[in-house]
Design a protein around this motif. Structure first.
Motif: not given
Length: 156
Positions: A148-156
């Protein structure tokens, strides 16, 4: 022309003709269209807009249920740091009959990390100079489940 040369040319022509005709089927793209009309439109114009969207979907779904406080703190620390390339991802798995969190390495030759549900480091399954981690959980990839993906850095 000498008879021997004439014979050789004739024999070569017969051989080439026979070789070119055996088992060859020729189809042409100029066959009549299925509709029977040569001047009609056989390919209709597109009826909808382009369906290829080359922009990323910014609304990635994360599992935010029951994130432990230590994990929220790690996420905030990542967001306070300079953006990494590749971006950091945190996944939740079942591994060795327990819930674990897997944090990808932010960059080259660094260890990825597996934490237990309380935030204690269990091992480093990959990364480092050899790419094989610290050797403490070599079976992680084989025995993990319920990703399960919990978090990934959303910054581009």
């Amino acid at each position: 022309m000498r008879p021997s040369l004439l014979f050789a040319v004739t024999a070569a022509a017969l051989l080439l003709t026979g070789a070119c005709q055996s088992g060859v089927a020729v189809t042409t793209p100029t066959d009549a269209p299925v509709s029977g009309s040569v001047s009609g439109t056989d390919t209709p114009n597109p009826t909808s807009a382009n369906t290829t969207d080359l922009t990323r979907n910014r609304a990635t779904a994360f599992d935010t249920t029951a994130r432990p406080l230590w994990l929220e703190t790690r996420i905030q620390n990542h967001l306070a740091e300079k953006k990494q390339n590749p971006p950091v991802h945190i996944y939740r798995y079942q591994y060795n009959d327990q819930l674990v969190y897997f944090e990808t390495a932010p960059c080259c030759d660094q260890f990825s990390t597996i934490y237990d549900r309380k935030g204690k480091v269990l091992c480093h399954p990959d990364g480092g100079l050899t790419g094989r981690g610290d050797g403490q959980c070599t079976d992680f990839v084989k025995n993990r489940s319920s990703e399960m993906l919990v978090w990934q850095d959303p910054r581009q």
